[in-house]
Design an enzyme around this catalytic site. Structure first.
Site, short mmCIF file in Angstrom:
data_model
loop_
_atom_site.label_atom_id
_atom_site.label_comp_id
_atom_site.label_asym_id
_atom_site.label_seq_id
_atom_site.Cartn_x
_atom_site.Cartn_y
_atom_site.Cartn_z
N LYS A 36 6.17 9.22 8.32
CA LYS A 36 5.90 8.14 7.84
C LYS A 36 7.46 7.31 8.03
CE LYS A 36 6.00 6.88 3.25
NZ LYS A 36 6.79 5.67 2.97
N ASP A 69 0.76 -11.09 3.29
CA ASP A 69 0.98 -12.50 3.59
C ASP A 69 -0.39 -13.21 3.54
OD1 ASP A 69 2.44 -14.68 4.47
OD2 ASP A 69 4.04 -13.66 5.08
N THR A 119 2.54 4.04 -6.98
CA THR A 119 2.38 4.98 -7.86
C THR A 119 3.88 5.25 -9.01
OG1 THR A 119 3.69 6.12 -6.18
CG2 THR A 119 1.33 6.64 -6.21
N ARG A 216 11.01 13.56 -1.30
CA ARG A 216 12.23 14.06 -2.12
C ARG A 216 12.39 15.73 -2.07
NH1 ARG A 216 12.78 9.95 -6.70
NH2 ARG A 216 10.65 9.35 -6.02
#
Length: 252
Positions: A36, A69, A119, A216
Site C-alpha cells: 500500500k 473533492d 479506524t 506497525r
C-alpha cells in the site's frame, strides 16, 4: 479456490523515503499479497514509487489516496490514477454518491474502494461531527449507510474496521470487496493504541475480510519478514477455524 494466507496481507509503505520503502519491499516480497502506497510517500515521490514497487515485486499495488473533492476534480484525478495501472485506490465514502460515481467512471481497470469510517474514529468523533444520535449510538449504521452508497455508485468495495466486516458481509453480500485496516496480531495487542476499532488477523478473515492492512507490527519488528510470516500463520489458523487457532502457539 481459497487464496494463500499471505495473499490477505497488505503492507503499508508508510515511510518518508524511497530507501526505507525499498528496504521493506525487498524484505517482504513474496511474504505479502500487496503493498500500500499512502499519502506521505506518494506526495514526496509521486508515481516513481509505484514504478519501484512494480519493478521489485509481483505483489499487488494499493494506492491509498482517500480522494475527496468535487466530482469533476476527483474524476480527473482518477483518470491519472488509471494511467498508473494500480490494483486498488481509495476515495472517501463521506462524500456524495456523485463523486463516488465520477471516481468509478474514470478509474479504468483500477478497483475503487470507499473508506467508510476511519479506524481512529469512534462514537465521540461521530458526535463531534454533528451526526444524529442514531449514528452516534451505533457508528456501524453510518458505516453501512456509506457502504451501500458506495456500492450503488459502482465501487468495488469498502475499507472498514474488522468490527463491522461481518455485519456488512451479511447486509451487502459477497459482491463487495472488504479491506480491513486497524489489524493487530494476537502477539502485539497493546493498551492505548491510537487505532480505536482493532481486531486480530484471524478474526478479520473469519468475519469476511478479503485483505487486511497491517503495518506497525511488521514494520517495527526486529525481523519484518518473520513478523509477516507470523501474521500469515494467524490468518491460516483463522481460516482453519477454532482447531487451527488452538494449535497456533506451537507454530509461531
Amino acid at each position: 479456490m481459497q487464496k494463500a494466507a499471505k495473499e490477505y496481507i497488505i503492507f503499508p509503505l508508510d515511510f518518508p523515503s524511497m530507501e526505507a520503502a525499498h528496504s521493506h519491499i525487498r524484505q517482504l516480497d513474496g511474504r505479502v499479497g500487496m503493498f500500500k502506497i499512502g499519502l506521505e510517500l506518494f506526495i514526496r515521490q509521486g508515481p516513481a514509487v509505484v514504478e519501484m514497487v512494480r519493478k521489485m515485486s509481483g505483489a499487488g499495488i494499493f494506492l491509498d489516496l482517500k480522494l475527496h473533492d468535487i466530482s469533476a476534480t476527483v474524476g480527473r484525478a482518477m483518470a491519472r490514477v488509471a494511467d498508473l495501472g494500480v490494483d486498488l485506490v481509495t476515495v472517501h465514502g463521506a462524500s456524495s454518491q456523485k463523486m463516488l460515481g465520477a471516481a468509478v467512471k474514470n478509474a479504468g481497470k483500477t478497483k475503487v474502494l470507499a473508506v467508510t469510517l476511519l479506524t481512529d474514529n469512534d462514537a465521540d468523533t461521530v458526535r463531534v461531527q454533528g451526526f444524529k444520535d442514531e449514528y452516534v449510538n451505533a457508528p456501524e449504521k453510518l458505516v453501512l449507510l456509506r457502504a451501500r452508497m458506495a456500492l450503488d455508485a459502482g465501487c468495488a468495495g469498502v475499507v472498514c474496521s474488522g468490527q463491522e466486516t461481518a455485519m456488512l458481509k451479511t447486509q451487502l453480500g459477497k459482491g463487495c470487496l472488504f479491506v480491513t485496516p486497524g489489524i493487530r496480531p494476537q502477539w502485539c495487542l497493546t493498551p492505548g493504541d491510537d487505532q480505536k476499532r482493532v481486531v486480530t488477523p484471524a478474526k478479520a478473515v473469519q468475519d469476511g475480510s478479503d485483505y487486511i492492512v497491517i503495518g506497525r507490527p511488521i514494520r517495527d519488528a526486529d525481523e519484518p519478514a518473520r513478523a509477516a510470516e507470523k501474521v500469515a500463520l494467524e490468518i491460516e489458523a483463522g481460516l482453519s477455524g477454532p482447531a487451527g487457532q488452538d494449535n497456533l502457539t506451537d507454530r509461531v
